[in-house]
Design a protein around this motif. Structure first.
Motif, short mmCIF file in Angstrom:
data_model
loop_
_atom_site.label_atom_id
_atom_site.label_comp_id
_atom_site.label_asym_id
_atom_site.label_seq_id
_atom_site.Cartn_x
_atom_site.Cartn_y
_atom_site.Cartn_z
N VAL A 90 44.44 5.22 63.16
CA VAL A 90 44.59 4.18 64.17
C VAL A 90 45.80 3.31 63.87
O VAL A 90 46.58 2.96 64.74
N SER A 91 45.98 2.94 62.60
CA SER A 91 47.12 2.13 62.19
C SER A 91 48.20 3.02 61.58
O SER A 91 47.99 4.20 61.33
N ALA A 170 41.89 -0.65 63.14
CA ALA A 170 42.91 -1.21 64.02
C ALA A 170 43.38 -2.57 63.51
O ALA A 170 44.55 -2.91 63.61
N GLU A 204 47.46 -7.76 60.83
CA GLU A 204 48.26 -6.94 61.75
C GLU A 204 47.28 -6.12 62.58
O GLU A 204 46.42 -5.43 62.03
N TYR A 205 47.42 -6.23 63.91
CA TYR A 205 46.54 -5.48 64.80
C TYR A 205 47.33 -4.33 65.42
O TYR A 205 48.40 -4.53 66.01
N PHE A 206 46.77 -3.11 65.34
CA PHE A 206 47.43 -1.90 65.83
C PHE A 206 46.80 -1.45 67.14
O PHE A 206 45.62 -1.11 67.19
N PHE A 207 47.60 -1.49 68.19
CA PHE A 207 47.16 -0.92 69.46
C PHE A 207 47.19 0.60 69.39
O PHE A 207 46.45 1.29 70.10
N SER A 208 48.07 1.12 68.55
CA SER A 208 48.18 2.55 68.28
C SER A 208 48.92 2.67 66.94
O SER A 208 49.43 1.66 66.43
N SER A 212 52.21 -2.48 66.95
CA SER A 212 51.32 -3.50 66.40
C SER A 212 51.89 -4.90 66.62
O SER A 212 53.09 -5.07 66.87
N ALA A 241 56.07 -8.47 66.11
CA ALA A 241 55.67 -7.18 66.69
C ALA A 241 56.49 -6.09 66.03
O ALA A 241 57.63 -6.33 65.58
N TRP A 243 57.38 -1.64 66.06
CA TRP A 243 57.27 -0.30 66.64
C TRP A 243 57.53 0.70 65.53
O TRP A 243 58.56 0.66 64.89
#
Length: 245
Positions: A90-91, A170, A204-208, A212, A241, A243
């Protein structure tokens, strides 16, 4: 009597002549090879490493070079293809490379600057995940001050994030440590140069695995090279943020 003798002589002569004719004719015997089973060609020698494949003209012929070149091309394509994310990932994780942007007092400069030194308000940089938890950071920042005088600033920062949890999470809590130099671009940049450092906590939050957002809050200080003055910054927030590739 004379006739009987002549008849006997004719009979004997006929018998002798028939035997001579019989010896001149060679007797025909059946061919035993016709009943033998047909022998197949021997199998190829498998002791060598050469790959073989049958063909119409040669049942044990050599494998064509086109097959081996095709196999090499397939292997090259697999090697060139980007590695797919691990199952349950996920991360970001080990080997990920990211481009990041941070806004706020990222390098924790003093909240009340003096002279030509400007507090940082943002930075851009790159990050590299050496392991699934340890990340190296390289950032170049900029800053601006309007009081007591207008000033622009620049910073160069190196640091690290240590993420807790695993690549299957995540939300990854983190501890941040970083240090670098900062200077003002107005007046004398050398006299305005200072050492800056910080320790912060956040998450740190990972959308994918590729994208993040990060938030952190920390404590830092600045040491002026020219004046040897030390300034502290408390509870300096930053949000960013990234990428990842």
């Amino acid at each position: 009597m004379k006739r009987l003798s002549v008849a006997l002589m004719l009979v004997v002569a006929s018998s002798v002549f028939a035997q001579e004719i019989g010896t001149e004719i060679t007797p025909v015997t059946p061919d035993s090879s016709a009943n033998k089973p047909k022998q197949e060609p021997p199998p190829p020698d498998t002791s060598s490493n050469q790959n073989t494949t049958p063909s119409d003209s040669n049942p044990w012929g050599s494998k064509s070079s086109s097959s081996s070149s095709s196999k090499k091309k397939d292997e090259a394509k697999k090697a060139a293809a980007p590695e797919a994310p691990r199952e349950g990932m996920v991360s970001a994780g080990a080997g990920s490379f990211g481009i990041r942007a941070t806004f706020g007092a990222g390098d924790l400069v003093p909240s009340a600057p003096t002279g030509n030194t400007a507090p940082a308000i943002g930075s851009v940089g790159v990050s590299y995940w050496a392991t699934d938890g340890f990340t190296l950071l390289f950032d170049a920042g900029f800053g601006m001050a309007v009081s007591p005088t207008f000033a622009l600033g620049f910073s160069a920062i190196v640091g690290m994030d240590y993420h807790f949890g695993s690549v299957g999470d995540a939300l990854r809590p983190l501890v941040n440590v970083q240090a670098g130099v900062v200077t003002g671009l107005a007046g004398d940049p050398v006299s305005a140069m200072a050492l800056t450092a910080q320790v912060a906590g956040g998450a740190e939050y990972f959308f994918s695995p590729q994208f993040s957002v990060t938030g952190r809050l920390g404590f830092g200080f600045r040491l002026g090279f020219a004046t040897s003055s030390v300034s502290f910054a408390l509870l300096t927030p930053a949000i960013g943020a990234a990428w990842y590739f």
